[in-house]
Design an enzyme around this catalytic site. Structure first.
Site, PDB file in Angstrom:
ATOM      1  N   GLU A  82       0.835  -1.224   0.000  1.00  0.00           N
ATOM      2  CA  GLU A  82       0.000   0.000   0.000  1.00  0.00           C
ATOM      3  C   GLU A  82       0.856   1.255   0.000  1.00  0.00           C
ATOM      4  O   GLU A  82       1.691   1.464   0.900  1.00  0.00           O
ATOM      5  CB  GLU A  82      -0.921  -0.011   1.229  1.00  0.00           C
ATOM      6  CG  GLU A  82      -1.906   1.146   1.220  1.00  0.00           C
ATOM      7  CD  GLU A  82      -2.919   1.065   2.351  1.00  0.00           C
ATOM      8  OE1 GLU A  82      -3.260  -0.057   2.790  1.00  0.00           O
ATOM      9  OE2 GLU A  82      -3.369   2.130   2.795  1.00  0.00           O
ATOM     10  N   LYS A 272      -7.143  -1.155  11.503  1.00  0.00           N
ATOM     11  CA  LYS A 272      -6.539  -1.550  10.217  1.00  0.00           C
ATOM     12  C   LYS A 272      -5.294  -0.692   9.971  1.00  0.00           C
ATOM     13  O   LYS A 272      -4.275  -1.182   9.487  1.00  0.00           O
ATOM     14  CB  LYS A 272      -7.562  -1.384   9.083  1.00  0.00           C
ATOM     15  CG  LYS A 272      -7.120  -1.927   7.744  1.00  0.00           C
ATOM     16  CD  LYS A 272      -6.339  -0.952   6.904  1.00  0.00           C
ATOM     17  CE  LYS A 272      -6.033  -1.507   5.520  1.00  0.00           C
ATOM     18  NZ  LYS A 272      -5.139  -0.643   4.747  1.00  0.00           N
ATOM     19  N   ASP A 288       4.310 -14.822  11.329  1.00  0.00           N
ATOM     20  CA  ASP A 288       2.991 -15.259  10.859  1.00  0.00           C
ATOM     21  C   ASP A 288       1.988 -14.120  11.057  1.00  0.00           C
ATOM     22  O   ASP A 288       1.465 -13.927  12.165  1.00  0.00           O
ATOM     23  CB  ASP A 288       2.605 -16.511  11.663  1.00  0.00           C
ATOM     24  CG  ASP A 288       1.276 -17.098  11.246  1.00  0.00           C
ATOM     25  OD1 ASP A 288       0.480 -16.390  10.600  1.00  0.00           O
ATOM     26  OD2 ASP A 288       1.021 -18.269  11.588  1.00  0.00           O
ATOM     27  N   HIS A 385      -2.008  10.363   0.383  1.00  0.00           N
ATOM     28  CA  HIS A 385      -2.215   9.058  -0.238  1.00  0.00           C
ATOM     29  C   HIS A 385      -2.193   9.172  -1.761  1.00  0.00           C
ATOM     30  O   HIS A 385      -1.516   8.408  -2.448  1.00  0.00           O
ATOM     31  CB  HIS A 385      -3.557   8.491   0.230  1.00  0.00           C
ATOM     32  CG  HIS A 385      -3.769   7.087  -0.195  1.00  0.00           C
ATOM     33  ND1 HIS A 385      -3.113   6.033   0.398  1.00  0.00           N
ATOM     34  CD2 HIS A 385      -4.537   6.562  -1.171  1.00  0.00           C
ATOM     35  CE1 HIS A 385      -3.478   4.925  -0.193  1.00  0.00           C
ATOM     36  NE2 HIS A 385      -4.343   5.214  -1.139  1.00  0.00           N
TER      37      HIS A 385
HETATM   38  C1  MEV Z   1      -5.588   3.068   5.267  1.00  0.00           C
HETATM   39  O1  MEV Z   1      -4.847   1.944   4.848  1.00  0.00           O
HETATM   40  C2  MEV Z   1      -5.609   3.160   6.772  1.00  0.00           C
HETATM   41  C3  MEV Z   1      -6.482   4.282   7.350  1.00  0.00           C
HETATM   42  O2  MEV Z   1      -7.809   4.153   6.856  1.00  0.00           O
HETATM   43  C4  MEV Z   1      -6.451   4.123   8.846  1.00  0.00           C
HETATM   44  C5  MEV Z   1      -7.395   5.051   9.578  1.00  0.00           C
HETATM   45  O3  MEV Z   1      -8.426   5.441   9.038  1.00  0.00           O
HETATM   46  O4  MEV Z   1      -7.083   5.337  10.754  1.00  0.00           O
HETATM   47  C6  MEV Z   1      -5.969   5.619   6.932  1.00  0.00           C
END
Ligand code: MEV
Length: 431
Positions: A82, A272, A288, A385
C-alpha cells in the site's frame, strides 16, 4: 476437477494453469517466467516453502528509518503493497524521535496451547486422574522440552480447566509455554500431541469411570499473556502538527480515539491502520501475520466490545499516546533462517531478540496509527495518499519516465484524482 495436480512437476502445473486460464494471452503467459529467479538454488528454496508452487509473487521491501525506541535508533524493514504507509510511518517516527522517542515494556512472553477433551462422568474423578498424571506429562515431554529449557523456556504450567459451563462435557488441558526467541508453534504443538498420547494411554489404565475422549490439541493464537506496550508523550506546546496548534491537535486526536472506542465501524478502520505497520514488519521478519492479526483483533474486543488498540489522553498539559498488543513472534526458527530477505531484515534490525522485536513492532503500529489519525484530523488522508498513488496511476497508464516527471511536477500543488491524471496525460500526449 483435476486429480493428482500435486504430483505434477512445476512446469506441468504451470502448463495446466496456462491451458485452462491463460492460453489466449501471450503476455500473461510470460509473467510467470519474468518473475522467476535467475539463481536456481534460490528459486528452489522458494518453491519448497509451500505446495503446488508455480511462481513467485513479489512485494516491495521498504525501510522506515529514525525509530528511537528506548533510547536506541532502529531502521525498520517493512514489506507491503500500500502506497503512503511507509512515508507516513517514517514521518511519525521522525516526529517522535524529536520528542523523546518511544518507550516500551514487554509484560510477559507466555504462549498457550490446549488439549480439548470431552469427559462424561464425575468431575472429581477426572480432576483426581489429572492430578495423578500431571507429573508424567512433564516427565515424558522432557526430551521434547530439553533444548528449550536450556534456553530458559519450556512448559511453565499444565492446568485442567472445567469448560462445561459453556459446552457440555468440555474440559481443557491449558498449557503455558515459554519459547525464548522462537514463535514456538511447532514446539508447542509437538508437546501437546505428546501429552495427548500420554493422557489417552493413562486414561485406559487409570480412569475406570466415565468416558474420556481427546478431540484435538493445538496452540492458541490468542496470546494476551505475550504482551507488549509502547508509548510516546510530549508537552502540548510541542504537538503542533500540519499547522494545527498543539492543544487543538491533541484535543482532536483524543476525540478521534474516543470515536474508535465508541463505534465499531471506525474502530475496525482505525485498527486496520495500526495493522498496516504491524503486518509490514511481521511479514518482513518472516513471522505469521495471520496469527498476529487474529490475536490483535481478539485483544481489541477483550472487554466484550471491539475497540481501538491505541489510547490517547491529555494529562497536565502533556499528550500521551499508547498501544498494547499481544504479539507472539519469533526471531529464530521458522522462516528466519531460511528466507534470505528475512535474514537481511533481521540483520537491519541488528538481530533482535523476540522481546525487542515485539517492542519494535508495537512502536511501528503506534506510529502508523499516529500518522493516519494525524492526517485524518488535519488535512485528510487523500492528500498524502493520492500523491503517493500518483506513481501507481502513471504506471497503470504506461507513462514514460519523461511523462511521469511532467505529470508529477504538474500535480505538485494540486489535488490528485485518477480522472485528472488521465486527462492531463492525454493532453500531454496529444500536444
Ligand atoms: C488506510 O490503509 C488506513 C487508514 O484508513 C487508517 C485510519 O483510518 O485510521 C488511513
Amino acid at each position: 476437477m483435476i486429480k493428482g495436480f500435486s504430483k505434477l512437476n512445476k512446469q506441468e502445473k504451470r502448463n495446466w494453469v496456462y491451458n485452462k486460464y491463460l492460453s489466449n494471452n501471450l503476455q500473461e503467459l510470460e509473467i510467470f517466467s519474468k518473475y522467476d529467479l535467475s539463481d536456481e538454488k534460490l528459486q528452489l528454496l522458494h518453491d519448497d516453502f509451500i505446495e503446488n508452487t508455480i511462481g513467485n509473487y513479489l512485494l516491495p521491501f521498504a525501510i522506515a528509518p529514525n525509530f528511537s525506541i528506548d533510547g536506541h535508533y532502529y531502521t525498520v524493514p517493512m514489506v507491503l503493497e500500500e502506497s503512503s504507509v511507509v512515508a507516513a510511518v517514517s514521518k511519525a517516527a521522525k516526529f517522535w524521535s524529536e520528542r523523546g522517542g518511544f518507550k516500551c515494556e514487554v509484560q510477559s512472553m507466555e504462549k498457550v496451547g490446549h488439549i480439548h477433551l470431552f469427559y462424561e462422568g464425575d468431575k472429581q474423578i477426572l480432576f483426581n486422574f489429572f492430578n495423578q498424571i500431571e507429573p508424567i506429562l512433564y516427565k515424558e515431554t522432557e526430551p521434547l522440552t530439553e533444548n528449550m529449557r536450556k534456553r530458559g523456556g519450556g512448559i511453565s504450567s499444565i492446568i485442567l480447566k472445567d469448560m462445561t459451563d459453556n459446552l457440555e462435557h468440555h474440559y481443557q488441558v491449558f498449557v503455558t509455554f515459554l519459547t525464548g526467541d522462537a514463535m514456538g508453534a511447532n514446539f508447542i504443538n509437538s508437546c501437546l500431541e505428546q501429552m495427548t498420547q500420554i493422557i489417552e494411554r493413562e486414561a485406559l489404565i487409570h480412569l475406570s469411570e466415565g468416558s474420556l475422549e481427546v478431540l484435538m490439541s493445538i496452540l492458541s493464537n490468542y496470546t494476551p499473556q505475550c504482551l507488549v506496550r509502547a508509548e510516546v508523550s510530549a508537552p502540548l506546546s510541542e504537538m503542533t502538527y500540519n499547522d494545527i496548534e498543539g492543544n487543538i491537535f491533541a484535543r482532536d486526536f483524543v476525540r478521534a480515539i474516543a470515536v474508535a472506542d465508541a463505534d465499531v465501524y471506525r474502530a475496525v478502520t482505525h485498527n486496520k491502520g495500526v495493522m498496516n505497520g504491524v503486518d509490514a514488519v511481521v511479514i518482513a521478519t518472516g513471522n505469521d501475520f495471520r496469527a498476529v492479526e487474529a490475536a490483535c483483533h481478539a485483544y481489541a474486543c477483550r472487554g466484550g466490545k471491539y475497540k481501538s488498540l491505541t489510547q490517547a489522553y491529555i494529562k497536565e498539559d502533556r499528550f500521551h499516546f499508547k498501544i498494547e498488543l499481544p504479539l507472539a513472534i519469533g526471531t529464530v526458527g521458522g522462516l528466519t533462517k531460511l528466507h534470505p530477505m528475512v535474514k537481511i531484515a533481521l540483520k537491519i534490525l541488528e538481530n533482535p531478540t523476540a522481546e525487542i522485536l515485539m517492542k519494535i513492532i508495537a512502536c511501528v503500529g503506534l506510529a502508523q496509527n499516529f500518522a493516519a489519525v494525524s492526517s485524518l484530523i488535519t488535512h485528510g488522508i487523500q492528500k498524502g495518499h493520492m500523491k503517493m498513488h500518483l506513481v501507481n496511476i502513471l504506471n497503470q497508464l504506461g507513462a514514460t519516465i519523461q511523462e511521469k516527471e511532467q505529470v508529477i511536477a504538474h500535480f505538485i500543488d494540486k489535488t490528485v484524482s485518477h480522472r485528472e491524471v488521465v486527462q492531463f496525460l492525454n493532453q500531454l500526449r496529444s500536444s
